[in-house]
Structures are given as structure tokens and as C-alpha cells.
Design a protein around this motif. Structure first.
Motif: not given
Lengths: 346, 346
Positions: A59, A63, A122, A124, B57-60, B62-63, B68, B70, B123-124
DNA sequence: GTGAAAGCGCTAACAC
DNA sequence: GTGTTAGCGCTTTCAC
């Protein structure tokens, strides 16, 4: 009792940097095999990382770098032999390029397809490979999508600038199947095709059928073209209809294996021998086609190759100069597999 | 020519904040329906976001948030009816809880399983639901995994502290199938079971078979227990072996549908009538079981319910207090489906 | 060959 | 109810 076992150590490049008295940047570079790092440091870092049980946080790296190394895949359903084969091909090439694959299923529903696309964006993903849902009849969403991420369509494709495609030669598949039936001596050849007339794959199979008839001088008969949902029941209903005609066919080219099975059932129930009285050919090479009796002739769509090709197109796209669109269109051959259900000559 | 179409506008909460002359935090809160935001602002923000084509932005996120949303799923293969059913159940519950699902296939290979786990952790994902690979015979990796992410095992499970499981009552499935055969008047009942003897699911089905025989006072016969790979070929080989015995069986309980089909083929080739001479029962309720002739009796494992249950267990786990392990074990009933292949009495 | 510093886009603790 | 601030863990210029 309730020890906080949950928050694990969490090894980061910071931690490793500290133990080795170097900076996080160096650790990052060492782990990513940056050439500017000395062999010695690289070894040290990798050792320490291994020992500490370090695992990069995808992640965070995504980013920062803007790349997730994940490909999104949308298929109507993963439990059809054809699509699972495509997925296998995708995973094959993707994992060799160290990409992960995120599989989504639309269940042939347009809204699900939209939801899947949204979820993948989402997340990415670096690109999307898809076969659109049967329920999809408009394509603005794909036009929009292709601007947001590299997009490759397979099997069920549309042709639009900027979108690469991989499909199978459904026309030739239909043509070959029909030609084969003609060569086996059949003269009254019917076909099952999809009620979902907007799908090119079925249009093409039908066109192949029609052109073969024409090429061999067999008169087209509109009643021999039966539109159904290509399920088992659809095939049964189709056969039932055909055998209500004054002159039933002596062969059916079925645009799906399941509908061919339906026809087979109907014929068996009427004790009409296959292939002596009626020859059958299906489409897709589902595993059961080789199990049934008589084994069903069918058309192989080379799903694994399709998945591989689609993935290669994706890789080409992202390796291209930014702003450049690689648009390629690949057509794989469709190959007839002859089995007992259509072998009238020996 | 090479216009930089690639780098799309990229709408962020910053941008939206600027247009509305508020701060990113407010935008974030408004979009996430934080109760402390005024109706007015929320509306404004959502409108602006919609208009600008904003997508989080799912990545941001999530971080920052550490979640996540997911769920990772690992199945041996997605193209088996059973597993695709499970996946369907998982997606059902997951999407209702606004989780995404990332499907991976181990292809029954242990190394792939390890790779998949690594990829999902990278992928966390917030948790992992899995059915382990046939090639997996040691379980330290799961012991390690459960400490890194909530883990729920389904179908092929092991019992270890901290790992929740969902399985089907394979024992009862085997028992019922055998009991049914006995009640149909069969007395010499054979069984096909897996050469992969370490898998509990097959051990249990076998145990069910044995216990039913015992309960009805039928003597066990070691030669009637045939270990094979439970494929079509395995089933054929098994039947071939059994019909080489001085006294062939009058029924077979097959621990897989495919092996039952293999037996069916063998019997047909020998013109041995099913079910009159030999009754057959399979396991898993693969779609083809209702297509073949005679239709195959089998055992329904309720895959969708299994997927749903597994996902609910995951949700329970993550809603639990941090550090607490929710460990639950669910056993679903396995239900016999009687079809022609085993109906000797009417 | 290594370090320092900035920041990807977002959320959340803390102000007021 | 909204703003301020800090930072998730990583990569990547830019120095030296």
C-alpha cells in the motif's frame, strides 16, 4: 487474557535501517536492487530484512510510486471453463512480470460490472482486463474507463480507439463446425444462437454458419435458426421446436456446449440416434463435452492463450511512452474438435 | 501527437476543498458521512465531488487508516462448482459490508499457496479466507499467518487456536449416502476415496461410510475401499478394479462426482445397468451430475452458505476488541440428493 | 554509494 | 462544525 497480540511488531524499512545504522532510503534501494548500492550493503540489508520477517507494505509503496503492480480482471463468471482458462493465462504472464491479479465477477450484470470497475479503480489497479457482461449494452463506461487505466478487452469486445482487444475467430469457428457437418453428409443443418443478439461473438458464429451453408450451396432456412438462451433448457426447447417442424434437421450447430447437451437430451428422450440421424456440434470445449455420451464435438477457443495475449497487450501498453496508446487487436484461431457426436463417416 | 493524455486531472480532496474554500479534512469527513458535518456542507461537498468525477484513492486511505476493506480469498481452483459457490457466498456478505474480495487460486499447489498468502499480505488485505491446497501437508505457515491477519479456513480446515473454521459435515454426508444405498437394498457397497489421505474431508466421508455399514450390520470389506485420485480416470480405474474381484459390489459411494462419472462410464461400457445392478452416489453436486444419464445422486455441500458463514466469522473477528481472538467452528449439514443413479426402489 | 528531505492522498487526534 | 497538524511507510529527487 486480552494481551494485545494483535498489533504485531510491524517491521518497516525504518526498523531495518536503525539496526544497521543506515538510512531508510538505502534499505529501500537495497531491497529494490538499485544498482547504486554496494554488494555488501545489499547483502546485509536483505539478510536483516529476512531475519526480521520484513515484508514490504504494498500500500505504502503503491501510494508513493503510483503503481500497485496489480491487474484487475473482470469476467462474467469464473466457473466457466472458458473464463477460468483465460484467468489462468492471465495469471501465468502476470506473475512472471510480478503482477498480482484481482479477479472480479460481474455475473453478467451491468451494475455489477460498474461496481467492479469502481472497486478496481479505487484499489488503483495498474490496468484492467475484461470481458463485458451480457447485461452491458452501452459502452460509455468503457470509453471513460480507458482514459483512467490501460484497458484490454477479451472475448466479448468492442472496437474503440485506445482499447486493445483479444478475441477468438468466432466466424471461423462457426464456419468450420458447419462445414464439418456438411462434409459428414448433413444437409438440413440447424443452429442455436443467442437471444442476446447484441453480442458479437454469437453474431459471428451465426455468420460463419450461414456463410458455410452458402458456400456449399445449401439453401438457408430461417426456421432452422433458433434463438434461445443457450442453456440446457434452451437447447431442449430449441430441439423440441425443431422436431415440431414438418422437416426436422439432420444436424445442429449449437453456439454453446450446454445448449448442445440440451439437444442431446431431447434427442435421447425421443430415441433419435446421435450422430446417425442427427449430428451435433457445440462451442467452447467445456470439460463435460468429453464426458457425455456420445462425446460432443465442439470448438476450442484457446482460453489460456487468450489470457496470455491480453496480459501481454497490457504489459506493452504500460511499457509504452506515457501518453501513447498502444492499440492492438488480436484474433486467435478457433479450432474444431471432432468427437463422436458428429462422426457419421468413418 | 504524443499529448500527455495519460496523466488525467487526478481529482483529490484537496482540489474539492479548494473549489469550496474549505479544508481537505472537512471534505474527507463529509464524504465519509461523519456526523459532525453539517447537512449543508455535506451536500455541497458531495455535489462538487460528483461533478469533478472524484473517486477516493483507496491506497491512500488504506495507508492512513490501516484498513483496505479488502478480503483475500484463496481457493484451490475457482472453476469447480463447489468453490465458485463459496466465492459467491463470500462476495455476497462481503459486498454488503462494503468489502472487496481478492480471489487467488493455489491450483492445489503448496508453493502457489505461499505465494498467494504473501501477495495478499503485501496488499494489506484485512483478512484471509482460505481452503488450503491439496499439496499442503504442513501448517506452520497458517500458524504464522493467523498472527498477521484474521484467518478463516473453510472446507479443508485444520483446528488450531485462533483460527475459525467452516466445514461441511462430511461424516454425515458419507453416512447418509451409504445408509441410503443400504436402504435401497444394496448389500455389497464399495467406496472410492482419495489417495491424498491427509485430507480430513475424505477421511470423514470414509468414516461415515464405514460407520453406516457397521450400524446396519454389514461386514466391512477392505477390498471395497478403493483409493484413487477421484478423477474421471480414477473412477474408471476403481470400477475396473472392483469388477476384477470375485464378487463385485452392488453399489459404490464415490467421494467425488467425477469419480462416480468414471464408474458410470465403466459400467456402461460393460452394459451393467445403473441402478438396477449397481447403484451410485457421488459427492459435491457438480452441475453435470444432473445432466448425466442416469442423473447422479450426490451430496450437496451448501457452498454458498459456507462462503457466507466464513465471511461472517471474519467480520466478527475484526469487530472484536483488538487482541481478542474470536475462534468459532461451524459445521454445515451435508444433504443427500437422491437421483436416478441410486433409486432401486420406487 | 549513501543520506536528507519531501511528499504520494488521505484520515484522525486535537484544537477552538 | 470546521480547521490545524501530523504522519501512515514508502520511493525518489537532489545533494555530496
Amino acid at each position: 487474557l486480552c494481551k494485545r497480540l494483535h498489533k504485531l511488531k510491524k517491521v518497516t524499512i525504518h526498523g531495518i535501517a536503525k539496526t544497521l545504522n543506515i538510512t531508510p532510503s538505502t534499505v529501500s534501494r537495497a531491497l529494490n536492487d538499485n544498482p547504486r548500492i554496494s554488494e555488501e550493503t545489499r547483502r546485509l540489508v536483505k539478510e536483516a530484512a529476512e531475519k526480521a520477517g520484513y515484508r514490504v507494505n504494498g500500500i505504502a509503496s503503491a501510494l508513493r510510486s503510483g503503481r500497485t503492480f496489480t491487474i484487475g480482471v473482470i469476467v462474467p463468471t469464473a466457473d466457466r471453463s472458458f473464463f477460468s482458462g483465460v484467468v489462468r493465462g492471465i495469471e501465468d504472464i502476470a506473475s512472471n512480470a510480478s503482477y498480482n491479479v484481482m479477479i472480479c465477477q460481474s455475473y453478467d450484470d451491468h451494475q455489477s460490472e460498474l461496481d467492479n470497475i469502481a472497486a478496481l479503480l479505487r484499489a488503483q489497479v495498474d490496468g484492467i482486463l475484461m470481458s463485458y457482461a451480457r447485461g452491458t449494452t452501452t459502452f460509455q463506461h468503457l470509453e471513460k474507463l480507458r482514459k483512467q487505466a490501460p484497458l484490454v478487452l477479451f472475448d466479448r469486445v468492442i472496437f474503440q480507439p485506445g482499447i486493445s482487444t483479444v478475441r477468438v475467430d468466432d466466424f471461423r469457428g462457426g464456419y468450420q463446425a458447419t462445414q464439418h457437418l456438411i462434409e459428414q453428409g448433413c444437409r438440413r443443418i440447424a443452429t442455436f444462437t443467442s437471444i442476446h443478439r447484441h453480442l458479437d461473438i454469437y453474431k459471428e458464429r451465426l455468420r460463419g454458419y450461414q456463410e458455410a451453408l452458402q458456400d456449399y450451396g445449401l439453401p438457408p432456412c430461417p426456421e432452422y435458426i433458433h434463438y434461445n438462451d443457450l442453456t440446457l433448457e434452451g437447447g431442449q426447447a430449441g430441439a423440441s421446436f425443431l422436431w415440431g417442424l414438418p422437416e426436422p434437421p439432420d444436424a445442429i450447430f449449437c453456439a454453446s456446449d450446454l445448449s448442445a447437451l440440451g439437444a442431446m437430451r431431447f434427442l435421447k428422450s425421443r430415441c433419435i440416434p446421435i450422430p446417425q440421424e442427427v449430428a451435433l456440434v457445440g462451442f467452447a470445449n467445456e470439460p463435460f463435452t468429453s464426458f457425455v455420451e456420445p462425446a460432443l464435438s465442439t470448438v476450442n477457443q484457446h482460453p489460456i492463450e487468450m489470457g496470455q495475449a491480453a496480459t501481454r497487450l497490457f504489459l506493452e501498453q504500460i511499457q509504452a511512452a506515457p501518453g501513447t496508446f498502444v492499440e492492438k487487436h488480436i484474433t486467435l484461431s478457433a479450432d474444431l474438435i471432432v468427437r463422436q457426436s458428429s462422426m457419421r463417416k468413418t
